[in-house]
Design an enzyme around this catalytic site. Structure first.
Site, PDB file in Angstrom:
ATOM      1  N   CYS A  27       8.006 -19.087 -40.472  1.00 43.59           N
ATOM      2  CA  CYS A  27       7.936 -20.335 -41.240  1.00 43.59           C
ATOM      3  C   CYS A  27       6.808 -20.314 -42.270  1.00 43.59           C
ATOM      4  CB  CYS A  27       7.699 -21.500 -40.302  1.00 43.59           C
ATOM      5  SG  CYS A  27       8.909 -21.632 -39.003  1.00 43.59           S
TER       6      CYS A  27
ATOM      7  N   ARG B 168       8.469 -13.924 -46.058  1.00 36.95           N
ATOM      8  CA  ARG B 168       8.087 -14.019 -44.645  1.00 36.95           C
ATOM      9  C   ARG B 168       9.303 -14.054 -43.731  1.00 36.95           C
ATOM     10  NH1 ARG B 168       2.813 -16.591 -43.788  1.00 36.95           N
ATOM     11  NH2 ARG B 168       3.656 -17.644 -41.970  1.00 36.95           N
TER      12      ARG B 168
ATOM     13  N   TRP C 171      11.990 -20.618 -39.970  1.00 37.67           N
ATOM     14  CA  TRP C 171      12.593 -19.511 -39.241  1.00 37.67           C
ATOM     15  C   TRP C 171      12.865 -20.062 -37.842  1.00 37.67           C
ATOM     16  CZ3 TRP C 171      11.669 -16.200 -35.030  1.00 37.67           C
ATOM     17  CH2 TRP C 171      12.320 -14.969 -35.061  1.00 37.67           C
TER      18      TRP C 171
ATOM     19  N   ASN D  43       4.346 -25.162 -38.643  1.00 38.64           N
ATOM     20  CA  ASN D  43       4.517 -23.744 -38.282  1.00 38.64           C
ATOM     21  C   ASN D  43       4.057 -23.569 -36.839  1.00 38.64           C
ATOM     22  OD1 ASN D  43       5.304 -23.081 -40.812  1.00 38.64           O
ATOM     23  ND2 ASN D  43       3.585 -21.719 -41.263  1.00 38.64           N
ATOM     24  N   GLY D  44       4.661 -22.616 -36.141  1.00 37.29           N
ATOM     25  CA  GLY D  44       4.204 -22.333 -34.772  1.00 37.29           C
ATOM     26  C   GLY D  44       5.119 -22.984 -33.755  1.00 37.29           C
TER      27      GLY D  44
ATOM     28  N   GLU E 287       8.827   5.877 -36.594  1.00 43.15           N
ATOM     29  CA  GLU E 287       8.717   4.988 -37.756  1.00 43.15           C
ATOM     30  C   GLU E 287       9.930   5.160 -38.681  1.00 43.15           C
ATOM     31  OE1 GLU E 287       7.268   2.463 -38.576  1.00 43.15           O
ATOM     32  OE2 GLU E 287       7.314   2.365 -40.751  1.00 43.15           O
TER      33      GLU E 287
ATOM     34  N   LYS F  96      12.397   2.114 -39.686  1.00 43.26           N
ATOM     35  CA  LYS F  96      12.665   1.770 -41.090  1.00 43.26           C
ATOM     36  C   LYS F  96      14.167   1.796 -41.329  1.00 43.26           C
ATOM     37  CE  LYS F  96       9.873   0.455 -42.095  1.00 43.26           C
ATOM     38  NZ  LYS F  96       8.536   0.104 -41.728  1.00 43.26           N
TER      39      LYS F  96
ATOM     40  N   GLU G 256      16.051  -1.179 -39.505  1.00 44.32           N
ATOM     41  CA  GLU G 256      15.795  -2.533 -40.024  1.00 44.32           C
ATOM     42  C   GLU G 256      16.374  -2.718 -41.419  1.00 44.32           C
ATOM     43  OE1 GLU G 256      11.619  -3.686 -40.316  1.00 44.32           O
ATOM     44  OE2 GLU G 256      11.059  -1.651 -40.801  1.00 44.32           O
TER      45      GLU G 256
ATOM     46  N   HIS H 182      16.737  16.218 -22.763  1.00 47.88           N
ATOM     47  CA  HIS H 182      16.682  15.379 -21.559  1.00 47.88           C
ATOM     48  C   HIS H 182      17.592  14.160 -21.696  1.00 47.88           C
ATOM     49  CE1 HIS H 182      13.489  17.835 -19.956  1.00 47.88           C
ATOM     50  NE2 HIS H 182      12.902  17.780 -21.143  1.00 47.88           N
TER      51      HIS H 182
ATOM     52  N   LYS I  61       8.345 -11.420 -41.837  1.00 46.66           N
ATOM     53  CA  LYS I  61       7.233 -10.554 -42.219  1.00 46.66           C
ATOM     54  C   LYS I  61       6.040 -10.746 -41.300  1.00 46.66           C
ATOM     55  CE  LYS I  61       5.108  -7.622 -44.863  1.00 46.66           C
ATOM     56  NZ  LYS I  61       5.460  -6.221 -44.602  1.00 46.66           N
TER      57      LYS I  61
HETATM   58  C1  F6R Z   1       8.501  -3.053 -39.618  1.00 47.24           C
HETATM   59  C2  F6R Z   1       7.488  -4.084 -39.595  1.00 47.24           C
HETATM   60  C3  F6R Z   1       7.126  -4.674 -38.287  1.00 47.24           C
HETATM   61  C4  F6R Z   1       5.630  -4.954 -38.236  1.00 47.24           C
HETATM   62  C5  F6R Z   1       5.264  -5.719 -36.944  1.00 47.24           C
HETATM   63  C6  F6R Z   1       3.769  -5.930 -36.811  1.00 47.24           C
HETATM   64  O1  F6R Z   1       8.703  -2.588 -40.914  1.00 47.24           O
HETATM   65  O2  F6R Z   1       6.967  -4.468 -40.609  1.00 47.24           O
HETATM   66  O3  F6R Z   1       7.513  -3.875 -37.217  1.00 47.24           O
HETATM   67  O4  F6R Z   1       4.940  -3.752 -38.294  1.00 47.24           O
HETATM   68  O5  F6R Z   1       5.914  -6.948 -36.945  1.00 47.24           O
HETATM   69  O6  F6R Z   1       3.283  -6.647 -37.887  1.00 47.24           O
HETATM   70  P1  F6R Z   1       1.746  -6.635 -38.275  1.00 47.24           P
HETATM   71  O7  F6R Z   1       1.408  -5.261 -38.685  1.00 47.24           O
HETATM   72  O8  F6R Z   1       1.631  -7.624 -39.391  1.00 47.24           O
HETATM   73  O9  F6R Z   1       0.996  -7.067 -37.050  1.00 47.24           O
END
Ligand code: F6R
Length: 614
Positions: free
Chosen positions: A2, A27, A74, A98-99, A487, A491, A494, A510, A609
């Site tokens: 949010c 976000r 959100w 928010n929250g 990673e 990527k 997502e 395994h 985000k």
């Molecule tokens: C993936 C991504 C998320 C963040 C995770 C932690 O591309 O961006 O997996 O890495 O939500 O977020 P931060 O780093 O802001 O604590």
């Protein structure tokens, strides 16, 4: 997650609110809305779906109003529809939030028994109704008291009754020209403009207007009016982010721009810190770091979520090798609910791009409460995690808007590589492998090497496009390449919404080898490092089963080219810096495939985000 924007002043409020909402879109959200204070009533508009849908509803409104609040939601409590979108109206007040309010169902039950009617399923409306309920009670008892005093008292009372981490901003009929609110664990940033006061949940919505901001202190009710903010403990500071840093600057997506910013980001993260003689200590507050963290360290926990946890996993290899330190990596959502052992000498490092991730923050607080020494590696200056840690090693990636993290990850890896080298020195570790000295050099030339890797971006994107019809994509690597493989898979899934998994190369036989066939692509990270020959054996096993191999190796490696279907050659870097180079093609493969599939690159579905709820 949010987002909140609020403005009160002399200018037309609506364009400022809508601009702010668009800047907070990154976000992640599913509905949006705003309320304007209009003479004797509120003009409220809400819409399920993009902010643009909300803008389409505004043709004839907001021409004269100079005060309003706005929100992107959100969904947590209740479906993502118009009824549940913010702002929420309760009698004389209108509120954005928010929250999460954890005890909302008990409060709702209580208020329902008192005859309060609810129109949404949200915890937000419960908060709004509670404030309004208390406001009416207080007004009845003290009919001569000013409307503002009554509102402030009712807010205090309601705040005492609710449990959770949240931020709210509200307006009340009969009190024109003022916004009220509080941050209680969810950040609010404010700025005093020439013509009024601007408030937002996120620096990005403020920076285009002014770079002098204040992160509101927790637990203090504030009042905003055209002259600024009134609350205890306000400290304004200048942020070195500029408006152009939150624009696409000609790139078709923020993510692509951020991928290409990586050489600069790495340079900025190291500037002024990398000792030029490559022998002296790194240039952060060395004395303090030694005192607070490293002098008596016996065990290091690195805690983070998602991409940041992959940076932590790579750092485990660095700290074990160069600092000879017992380093355990934990996912914050697990760490916070386990029973971690905090013996004397335990240092806890939390890693977070946003500095607001709820689980990571909770893990940090757990460590702080247990008396451990803590540090943070955060990208957002002054974020909650940065402020609450005993020592900060800030990354300098600048605002990251693409939901999928790219440049923040390379900045984290860079910082962790430098940090582990430094801690090795502080602890007086005699380096037995030459990787430490070479990695110093590797760090110094990293921006150049990253530029070279990025010069092949078209080729990586093309390979990514071809992956769109594969049944599943596997990412494998050994040693420091294992977290990079994880990673790469994250990527990929997502951005493309296709199944992708990351494995340690040695684990293939395994289990995962069972599903290898020609419709499965295996992206293998196999630079010429100390694990090279082992990884090659694993590749042979895949080839024997018909898997489609894309090898990412060292340029000029002819051996690996013979056993792979496609080959990506990268410059040879040092042991510590090779992982930082190797993630770039993986980001671009995911980008290329997602683009070919027509996905929303900057805002993949369902993701946020900044994950400020558990
Ligand atoms: C993936 C991504 C998320 C963040 C995770 C932690 O591309 O961006 O997996 O890495 O939500 O977020 P931060 O780093 O802001 O604590």
């Amino acid at each position: 997650m949010c987002g909140i924007v609020g403005y009160v002043g002399q200018k037309q409020a609506l364009p400022i609110l809508l601009d702010g909402l668009m800047r907070l879109e990154y976000r992640g959200y599913d509905s949006a809305g705003f309320a304007l204070y209009s003479k004797d009533h509120f003009e409220i508009k809400r819409n399920a779906g993009p902010v643009q849908g909300l803008i389409d509803l505004t043709q004839d409104c907001g021409k004269t109003e100079t005060q309003g609040i706005a929100h992107t939601r959100w969904a947590t409590h209740g479906a993502p529809n118009e009824t549940n979108a913010h702002p929420h109206r309760a009698g004389e007040i209108v509120l954005v939030h928010n929250g999460i309010i954890e005890n909302y169902s008990q409060i709702k039950e209580y208020l329902s028994k008192e005859g309060v009617q609810f129109s949404s399923q949200t915890d937000t409306e419960v908060f709004a109704q509670l404030i309004e309920f208390r406001r009416k009670e207080i007004a009845k008892k003290n009919p001569t008291q000013s409307a503002e005093s009554t509102l402030l008292q009712s807010m205090k009372k309601a705040i005492d009754e609710v449990e959770g981490h949240y931020a709210i901003v509200l307006m009340a009929l009969g009190i024109p020209g003022k916004l009220f609110g509080i941050q209680n664990g969810a950040p609010l940033v404010v700025s005093k403009l020439k013509d009024g006061a601007l408030i937002a949940s996120d620096i990005q919505a403020i920076i285009p207007y002014h770079n002098e901001v204040c992160f509101l202190p927790k637990g203090e009710i504030f009042i905003a009016d055209k002259d600024g903010f009134h609350a205890k403990g306000l400290k304004f500071e200048t942020i070195d982010w500029t408006a152009d840093k939150v624009e696409k600057n000609g790139f078709e997506s923020f993510m692509l721009k951020e991928i290409f910013q990586q050489p600069m980001v790495v340079a900025d993260t190291l500037t002024g810190r990398l000792p030029l003689d490559q022998k002296s200590p790194f240039m952060w507050d060395h004395q303090k770091a030694h005192e607070v963290l490293w002098k008596n360290v016996k065990r290091l926990y690195l805690v983070a979520c998602g991409t940041s946890s992959h940076a932590a996993m790579a750092a485990k290899y660095y700290f074990e090798r160069w600092a000879r330190l017992d380093c355990q990596v934990d996912i914050a959502s697990e760490f916070r609910y386990r029973d971690p052992v905090f013996e004397p000498g335990t240092v806890v490092g939390v890693i977070s791009q946003s500095g607001e991730t709820a689980d990571t923050l909770a893990a940090l607080r757990l460590a702080n409460d247990a008396g451990a020494s803590t540090f943070s590696i955060c990208n957002v200056p002054n974020s909650t995690i940065a402020r609450e840690s005993s020592f900060q090693y800030p990354t300098k990636a600048g605002p990251e808007i693409g939901v999928a993290s790219t440049k923040a990850f390379t900045a984290q890896l860079t910082m962790l590589c430098a940090l582990a080298l430094d801690v090795g020195r502080l602890r007086g570790i005699q380096q037995t492998k030459d990787s430490a000295q070479k990695s110093f050099h590797g760090l110094a030339r990293l921006p150049q090497d990253l530029d070279q890797v990025l010069s092949q971006s078209e080729a990586f994107i093309k390979i990514g496009e071809k992956l769109k019809n594969q049944r599943i994509i596997l990412f494998v690597g050994r040693g420091t390449m294992y977290p990079i493989a994880l990673e790469g898979a994250l990527k990929f899934k997502e951005l493309t919404y296709l199944p992708a998994e990351g494995f340690a190369a040695g684990e293939l036989k395994h289990g995962p080898i069972a599903y290898i066939d020609p419709d499965v692509s295996i992206i293998t990270l196999a630079p010429k490092d100390e694990w090279y020959s082992k990884t090659i054996s694993n590749l042979e096993e895949i080839r024997a089963r018909g898997g489609h191999i894309i090898a990412i190796g060292t340029e000029g490696d002819t051996e690996i080219q013979k056993i792979s279907n496609e080959f990506i050659g990268l410059p040879k870097s040092a042991w510590g810096t090779q992982p930082i180079l190797s993630v770039i093609p993986l980001q671009l493969l995911a980008y290329g495939c997602a683009k070919a599939l027509g996905r929303n690159i900057d805002k993949p579905r369902n993701l946020a985000k900044s994950v400020t709820v558990e």
